[in-house]
Design a protein around this motif. Structure first.
Motif, mmCIF file in Angstrom:
data_model
loop_
_atom_site.group_PDB
_atom_site.id
_atom_site.type_symbol
_atom_site.label_atom_id
_atom_site.label_comp_id
_atom_site.label_asym_id
_atom_site.label_seq_id
_atom_site.Cartn_x
_atom_site.Cartn_y
_atom_site.Cartn_z
ATOM 1 N N GLN A 164 47.242 27.332 43.095
ATOM 2 C CA GLN A 164 46.893 27.058 41.702
ATOM 3 C C GLN A 164 47.933 27.658 40.769
ATOM 4 O O GLN A 164 48.690 28.549 41.148
ATOM 5 C CB GLN A 164 45.550 27.716 41.348
ATOM 6 C CG GLN A 164 44.334 27.055 41.960
ATOM 7 C CD GLN A 164 43.041 27.628 41.378
ATOM 8 O OE1 GLN A 164 42.973 28.801 41.015
ATOM 9 N NE2 GLN A 164 42.012 26.792 41.299
ATOM 10 N N ARG B 23 39.196 28.927 49.836
ATOM 11 C CA ARG B 23 37.774 28.561 49.722
ATOM 12 C C ARG B 23 37.264 28.123 51.089
ATOM 13 O O ARG B 23 37.983 27.444 51.832
ATOM 14 C CB ARG B 23 37.588 27.429 48.696
ATOM 15 C CG ARG B 23 37.902 27.924 47.304
ATOM 16 C CD ARG B 23 37.605 26.916 46.229
ATOM 17 N NE ARG B 23 38.222 27.387 44.972
ATOM 18 C CZ ARG B 23 38.207 26.737 43.842
ATOM 19 N NH1 ARG B 23 37.588 25.561 43.751
ATOM 20 N NH2 ARG B 23 38.793 27.227 42.769
ATOM 21 N N GLU C 175 47.413 29.273 36.948
ATOM 22 C CA GLU C 175 46.499 29.575 35.857
ATOM 23 C C GLU C 175 47.335 29.852 34.615
ATOM 24 O O GLU C 175 48.414 30.435 34.713
ATOM 25 C CB GLU C 175 45.726 30.850 36.239
ATOM 26 C CG GLU C 175 44.790 31.336 35.199
ATOM 27 C CD GLU C 175 43.359 30.873 35.498
ATOM 28 O OE1 GLU C 175 43.154 30.202 36.522
ATOM 29 O OE2 GLU C 175 42.481 31.203 34.697
ATOM 30 N N GLY D 126 41.359 22.122 34.753
ATOM 31 C CA GLY D 126 40.224 22.650 34.008
ATOM 32 C C GLY D 126 40.738 23.600 32.936
ATOM 33 O O GLY D 126 41.777 24.241 33.121
ATOM 34 N N CYS D 127 40.034 23.674 31.803
ATOM 35 C CA CYS D 127 40.535 24.533 30.729
ATOM 36 C C CYS D 127 39.409 24.905 29.764
ATOM 37 O O CYS D 127 38.279 24.435 29.908
ATOM 38 C CB CYS D 127 41.651 23.828 29.967
ATOM 39 S SG CYS D 127 41.132 22.284 29.195
ATOM 40 N N PHE E 52 43.715 27.831 31.217
ATOM 41 C CA PHE E 52 43.642 26.575 31.963
ATOM 42 C C PHE E 52 44.044 26.856 33.399
ATOM 43 O O PHE E 52 44.713 27.869 33.680
ATOM 44 C CB PHE E 52 44.538 25.482 31.341
ATOM 45 C CG PHE E 52 45.976 25.892 31.177
ATOM 46 C CD1 PHE E 52 46.888 25.740 32.211
ATOM 47 C CD2 PHE E 52 46.419 26.455 29.984
ATOM 48 C CE1 PHE E 52 48.214 26.125 32.060
ATOM 49 C CE2 PHE E 52 47.756 26.860 29.829
ATOM 50 C CZ PHE E 52 48.640 26.693 30.863
ATOM 51 N N GLY E 53 43.597 25.995 34.328
ATOM 52 C CA GLY E 53 43.936 26.212 35.728
ATOM 53 C C GLY E 53 44.138 24.872 36.408
ATOM 54 O O GLY E 53 43.356 23.943 36.189
ATOM 55 N N PHE F 64 33.763 31.311 32.613
ATOM 56 C CA PHE F 64 34.687 32.177 31.859
ATOM 57 C C PHE F 64 35.276 31.529 30.619
ATOM 58 O O PHE F 64 36.086 32.135 29.922
ATOM 59 C CB PHE F 64 35.807 32.673 32.786
ATOM 60 C CG PHE F 64 36.234 31.644 33.804
ATOM 61 C CD1 PHE F 64 35.563 31.544 35.018
ATOM 62 C CD2 PHE F 64 37.266 30.771 33.534
ATOM 63 C CE1 PHE F 64 35.928 30.584 35.958
ATOM 64 C CE2 PHE F 64 37.632 29.813 34.474
ATOM 65 C CZ PHE F 64 36.958 29.713 35.685
ATOM 66 N N HIS G 22 40.226 31.725 43.103
ATOM 67 C CA HIS G 22 41.050 31.119 42.030
ATOM 68 C C HIS G 22 42.017 32.172 41.477
ATOM 69 O O HIS G 22 41.828 33.372 41.685
ATOM 70 C CB HIS G 22 40.182 30.511 40.912
ATOM 71 C CG HIS G 22 39.189 31.455 40.297
ATOM 72 N ND1 HIS G 22 38.322 31.065 39.315
ATOM 73 C CD2 HIS G 22 38.939 32.772 40.515
ATOM 74 C CE1 HIS G 22 37.575 32.111 38.960
ATOM 75 N NE2 HIS G 22 37.920 33.143 39.664
ATOM 76 N N SER H 112 42.322 32.883 38.501
ATOM 77 C CA SER H 112 41.798 33.466 37.263
ATOM 78 C C SER H 112 41.703 34.990 37.355
ATOM 79 O O SER H 112 41.670 35.681 36.336
ATOM 80 C CB SER H 112 40.418 32.885 36.941
ATOM 81 O OG SER H 112 40.483 31.477 36.867
HETATM 82 N N1 PHE Z 1 39.542 28.761 37.763
HETATM 83 C C1 PHE Z 1 39.136 27.383 37.616
HETATM 84 C C2 PHE Z 1 39.038 26.767 39.021
HETATM 85 O O1 PHE Z 1 39.496 27.356 39.950
HETATM 86 C C3 PHE Z 1 40.102 26.610 36.776
HETATM 87 C C4 PHE Z 1 40.092 27.051 35.358
HETATM 88 C C5 PHE Z 1 40.970 28.019 34.920
HETATM 89 C C6 PHE Z 1 39.257 26.493 34.439
HETATM 90 C C7 PHE Z 1 40.990 28.434 33.623
HETATM 91 C C8 PHE Z 1 39.262 26.872 33.120
HETATM 92 C C9 PHE Z 1 40.122 27.854 32.712
HETATM 93 O O2 PHE Z 1 38.534 25.686 39.185
#
Ligand code: PHE
Length: 341
Positions: free
Chosen positions: A208, A194, A210, A282-283, A306-307, A250, A168, A170
């Protein structure tokens, strides 16, 4: 004689020819053995010595001028008479040169970045080959915690250090927090990997974006408002959002965000599995452990992250049924998005 030369020059200057015969009579009149130029040369011999210098110079200029004029007339004639050249329609517009088009994922990525940069986010990037710490440990994935299984990872090497393809974006959060002091307001676009079986609905790599905002007094309400604004700009002003509680190591609290299905307008259809909602990201609020791990004091600062998956958003916008199309480079597919640029 000087006057004669001058008037001859004027006469020659305005000569025009429209065919080969006329060109030939020009040549005969001025340039042939019995032509005017030669008879002037004869005359030149007879003039007084003291005039020779001036007249000779003028005469030479005239000679060059007549020859040049003849060359130009001849050139004009060949161009006009050459049938191959005559067939070319110089007024026709040029054939368009195919320039290619932007990839749909790039179009959507740029749209998303534009929305966030208008809200004050800057772009941050990081490496695709990462170490365990940036992808997992710094983000509060404890060693051997089942959370690591959430994301099937491609490892490049293990022990003594784990080197892997990031699962990710992140990891770019962590890299930014390591070297920048708050306030931090970034979006991180990039490719992630992945270990999944490739099918129409899953691929072993995707893209993605982020988002991360860290400052004093950042709240969940700020996150919600930014995401609502984002969803409305991307999917239209009528779009509704809904946040469902979720889990990410996280963030705490964590949520998943749905938008009202833009196909059925929320009534329920096959696309949204009759629910009226589709999940887009997701966040959550950045976990204090993550801030601490990256050298930021959680008693002073708070933040949200968030991502989202670019393929997923692109599918929602353009209804691409098979994920594999994005990486097959079929120009017929890619050209369909030309107008969307
Ligand atoms: N990194 C998460 C994913 O790959 C997405 C995410 C990012 C969720 C930041 C919450 C905060 O699914």
């Amino acid at each position: 004689m000087l006057l004669k030369i001058d008037s001859l020059k004027e006469e020659i200057d305005i000569q025009q020819v429209s065919n080969a015969e006329e060109l030939e009579s020009f040549r005969l009149k001025y340039l042939s053995k019995k032509g005017i130029l030669n008879s002037l040369m004869e005359e030149f011999r007879t003039i007084p010595v003291e005039q020779k210098r001036e007249v000779g110079q003028k005469l030479n200029e005239l000679k060059v001028f007549v020859n040049e004029k003849f060359r130009l007339l001849k050139e004009g004639l060949t161009t006009a008479e050459d049938p191959a050249l005559a067939e070319i329609d110089l007024t026709r517009s040029a054939t368009p040169f195919p320039t290619g088009s932007r990839h749909p994922l790039s179009i959507v990525r740029n749209d998303i970045i534009k929305i966030f940069s208008d809200m004050g986010f800057t772009i941050a990037e990081g490496p695709e080959i990462e170490d365990d710490w940036h992808v997992f440990s710094s983000l509060n994935f404890p060693a051997d915690h089942p959370a690591r299984d959430m994301q099937d990872t491609f490892f490049i090497s293990r022990n003594p250090v784990d080197v892997l393809l990031r699962t990710h974006t992140s990891s770019v959060q962590t890299r930014t927090m390591e070297k920048t002091k708050p306030p931090i307001r970034i979006v991180c676009p990039g490719r992630v990997y992945r270990n999944e079986a490739i099918s129409a609905r899953a691929h072993c790599f995707f893209h993605q974006i982020e988002g991360l905002y860290i400052d004093k007094n950042v709240s969940f309400a700020d996150l919600k408002q930014v995401l609502l604004n984002f969803a409305r700009q991307l999917f239209g002003p009528e779009t509704k959002i809904r946040l469902r509680p979720s889990y990410f190591p996280f963030t705490e609290p964590s949520a998943e965000m749905d938008i009202s299905c833009d196909i059925c307008g929320g009534k329920g259809c096959a696309f949204c599995k009759e629910t009226g909602w589709v999940e887009i990201l997701g966040c959550g609020m950045v976990d204090p452990n993550v801030l601490r791990e990256c050298g930021i004091d959680p008693d002073i600062y708070s933040g949200y992250a968030f991502g989202l998956g670019i393929e997923r958003i692109t599918n929602l916008k353009y209804k691409v049924k098979d994920l594999r199309m994005f990486s097959e480079n079929d120009v017929r597919f890619l050209a369909e998005f030309e107008s969307a640029r």
